[in-house]
Write a protein that holds these residues in place. Structure first.
Motif, mmCIF file in Angstrom:
data_model
loop_
_atom_site.group_PDB
_atom_site.id
_atom_site.type_symbol
_atom_site.label_atom_id
_atom_site.label_comp_id
_atom_site.label_asym_id
_atom_site.label_seq_id
_atom_site.Cartn_x
_atom_site.Cartn_y
_atom_site.Cartn_z
ATOM 1 N N GLY A 197 25.081 -10.560 -14.994
ATOM 2 C CA GLY A 197 24.868 -11.001 -13.618
ATOM 3 C C GLY A 197 25.741 -12.177 -13.214
ATOM 4 O O GLY A 197 25.860 -12.484 -12.025
ATOM 5 N N ASP A 198 26.381 -12.850 -14.171
ATOM 6 C CA ASP A 198 27.233 -13.996 -13.831
ATOM 7 C C ASP A 198 28.408 -13.572 -12.949
ATOM 8 O O ASP A 198 28.876 -12.419 -13.006
ATOM 9 C CB ASP A 198 27.784 -14.652 -15.110
ATOM 10 N N ALA A 199 28.898 -14.537 -12.168
ATOM 11 C CA ALA A 199 30.019 -14.254 -11.263
ATOM 12 C C ALA A 199 31.355 -14.396 -11.994
ATOM 13 O O ALA A 199 31.568 -15.337 -12.768
ATOM 14 C CB ALA A 199 29.977 -15.213 -10.085
ATOM 15 N N VAL A 200 32.241 -13.430 -11.738
ATOM 16 C CA VAL A 200 33.581 -13.387 -12.342
ATOM 17 C C VAL A 200 34.586 -13.129 -11.218
ATOM 18 O O VAL A 200 34.302 -12.372 -10.288
ATOM 19 C CB VAL A 200 33.676 -12.241 -13.381
ATOM 20 N N LEU A 201 35.735 -13.756 -11.319
ATOM 21 C CA LEU A 201 36.827 -13.493 -10.367
ATOM 22 C C LEU A 201 38.004 -12.928 -11.167
ATOM 23 O O LEU A 201 38.442 -13.547 -12.144
ATOM 24 C CB LEU A 201 37.228 -14.804 -9.677
ATOM 25 N N ALA A 202 38.482 -11.752 -10.782
ATOM 26 C CA ALA A 202 39.536 -11.087 -11.573
ATOM 27 C C ALA A 202 40.461 -10.304 -10.650
ATOM 28 O O ALA A 202 40.156 -10.078 -9.483
ATOM 29 C CB ALA A 202 38.907 -10.156 -12.612
ATOM 30 N N MET A 203 41.589 -9.904 -11.209
ATOM 31 C CA MET A 203 42.612 -9.174 -10.441
ATOM 32 C C MET A 203 42.085 -7.802 -10.004
ATOM 33 O O MET A 203 41.555 -7.037 -10.824
ATOM 34 C CB MET A 203 43.834 -8.971 -11.340
ATOM 35 N N SER A 204 42.277 -7.485 -8.734
ATOM 36 C CA SER A 204 41.875 -6.179 -8.200
ATOM 37 C C SER A 204 42.547 -5.043 -8.976
ATOM 38 O O SER A 204 43.747 -5.110 -9.277
ATOM 39 C CB SER A 204 42.300 -6.123 -6.732
ATOM 40 N N LEU A 205 41.768 -4.008 -9.287
ATOM 41 C CA LEU A 205 42.353 -2.865 -10.002
ATOM 42 C C LEU A 205 43.438 -2.198 -9.159
ATOM 43 O O LEU A 205 44.454 -1.730 -9.683
ATOM 44 C CB LEU A 205 41.280 -1.846 -10.373
ATOM 45 N N ALA A 206 43.225 -2.167 -7.842
ATOM 46 C CA ALA A 206 44.201 -1.518 -6.961
ATOM 47 C C ALA A 206 45.501 -2.311 -6.893
ATOM 48 O O ALA A 206 46.540 -1.789 -6.474
ATOM 49 C CB ALA A 206 43.603 -1.361 -5.569
ATOM 50 N N HIS A 207 45.460 -3.583 -7.299
ATOM 51 C CA HIS A 207 46.668 -4.415 -7.252
ATOM 52 C C HIS A 207 47.246 -4.662 -8.641
ATOM 53 O O HIS A 207 48.131 -5.497 -8.804
ATOM 54 C CB HIS A 207 46.362 -5.743 -6.550
ATOM 55 N N GLY A 208 46.676 -3.997 -9.671
ATOM 56 C CA GLY A 208 47.267 -4.123 -11.004
ATOM 57 C C GLY A 208 46.323 -4.574 -12.091
ATOM 58 O O GLY A 208 46.724 -4.699 -13.239
#
Ligand SMILES: Cc1ncc(COP(=O)(O)O)c(C=O)c1O
Length: 429
Positions: A121-132
């Protein structure tokens, strides 16, 4: 670097002791495929004979749950020394405080990093799959998207580069516990220091998903995430040319959490044969020849990107700093998937990928993604990259037998397998 895999000689000789016609035939088919095809798949490289020998060595049988000197099994003296050697070589090569070389794969390394730092449930910020981004960066089909609350950052529409202003705005709004930097099809260097500043501002851990490029960093060809990230996840089978498998580097403070996340949380016993092969590849990567290989790999990718641009395939981000080449296939009036299919039928292996902000379904995809790891390992250079660009253009436009023959003749000039005659039995089923 010594380069050739030897499945035809050693494996078929071993199979001859206890014949298995079905597998002998499948192996012969795989060897034949490799002799005919030119491999531009972004994430594949060739394992050296030393790596293959260690994978098939007596270490393959050994159970060694735990860590050196703290095993659940007896008889682990040599296994302890293998793992200690691999860890020492990894720490030295990457300049890391701590290394865990047990992850079975790159995805498992990412899972263990998440287990070390996050709760469901923790928040994560990561690179969009559609952008790589990679599946482990928040795909709903993967543990990352299923168990965590992932929001995605992307690249700028204007130049295709990661937009750190957007990353910072999203980090301020979401206050993630982890920021993941790294990608599967982003050909440019990543500003690790910029990500570190953002992570510090919002109190997040920085995880580098560096499976694609960690070997280039080790060679000093591109900047390393190690001084900036809390945890770095990588693999040994891409640039390093080692066995299929993952590894994790981290700060001293996180060492125990990472180790406990790998074992016993995510994995059971490490594959000691894989650890031995990793140690071997990490040792080879410290030699000057590896730095030369890494530099040649990038030079080949840059040349290929430029040659493709001249043939109507615009490089995403305008070029590359790594072994990866991504291009927009729409210049040839075809989808990436269609060009991938036509190239495969001519014997050229490459992949399709999304073009950021494109409007076609992911299964079609407007882009092509390729890499120069295998091609450089077998000895190809800039003249061959020009030839490859010609062949891609020809296969995309008119995939007839003459293109297939040209691909085969290129593959035969740069074999990826030993050319000694096979010694296994011929198979009937
Ligand atoms: C950034 C990134 N993370 C993770 C992985 C997964 O590695 P593996 O296929 O060994 O699980 C890859 C593989 O290409 C990758 O590029």
């Amino acid at each position: 670097m010594a380069t050739l895999a030897t499945s035809d000689e050693s494996t078929q000789a071993a199979l001859a002791d206890v014949p298995d016609d079905a597998l002998t035939a499948l192996l012969a088919r795989e060897d034949d495929r490799r002799r005919r095809q030119v491999n531009l798949l972004a994430g594949e490289n060739l394992e050296s004979p030393g790596v293959l020998a260690l994978l098939g060595s007596a270490f393959a049988d050994k159970y060694a749950e735990g860590y050196p000197e703290r095993r659940h099994h007896t008889g682990c003296g040599p296994a302890d020394d293998v793992e200690t050697l691999a860890v020492a070589r990894a720490k030295k090569l990457f300049g890391a405080d701590h290394a865990n070389v047990q992850p079975y794969s790159g995805s498992i390394a990412m899972l263990a990093a998440a287990a070390a730092l996050l709760r469901p449930g923790d928040a994560v910020l990561a690179m969009s799959l559609a952008h790589g981004g990679h599946l482990t960066h928040g795909s709903s089909a993967n543990f990352s998207g299923r168990w965590f609350s992932v929001s995605a950052y992307g690249v700028r529409r204007s130049d295709g580069l990661i937009d750190l202003d957007q990353v910072r705005d999203q980090a301020r709004a979401r206050r993630p516990k982890v920021i993941v930097a790294g990608a599967i099809s982003y050909p440019r260097v990543i500003d690790w220091e910029g990500f570190r500043e953002i992570a510090d501002e919002v109190g997040a851990y920085l995880v580098a998903g560096a499976a694609q490029t960690l070997g280039l960093s080790a060679a000093g060809v591109i900047p390393s995430p190690v001084p900036y990230a809390d945890v770095v996840c990588g693999v040994t089978h891409k640039v390093l040319g080692g066995p299929r498998g993952g590894l994790i580097l981290c700060t001293r403070d996180l060492a125990e959490r990472v180790d406990r996340a790998v074992f016993p949380f995510v994995q059971g016993g490490p594959m000691v044969n894989q650890l031995a092969a990793k140690a071997y590849a990490l040792g080879r990567a410290a030699a000057p020849a590896f730095r030369e290989y890494a530099a040649l790999t990038v030079a080949n990718a840059r040349h290929l990107a430029a040659e493709l641009e001249g043939r109507g395939l615009r490089p995403l981000t305008g070029g590359t700093d790594t072994h990866l080449v991504t291009v927009d296939a729409r210049g040839l009036g075809l989808t990436g998937r269609e060009i991938e299919r036509r190239c495969e039928s001519a014997g050229l292996l490459l992949g399709h990928c999304a073009v950021p902000y494109e409007d076609v379904p992911p299964a079609s995809a407007s882009g092509l993604r390729m890499g120069t790891l295998s091609a450089t390992t077998v000895g190809m250079g800039k003249p061959e990259m020009t030839e490859v660009a010609d062949l891609i253009q020809a296969a995309a436009g008119n995939p007839d037998d003459s293109v297939t023959q040209r691909v085969q003749s290129l593959a035969q000039r740069f074999p990826s397998l030993s050319t000694k005659p096979q010694c296994g039995k011929s198979a009937s089923s």
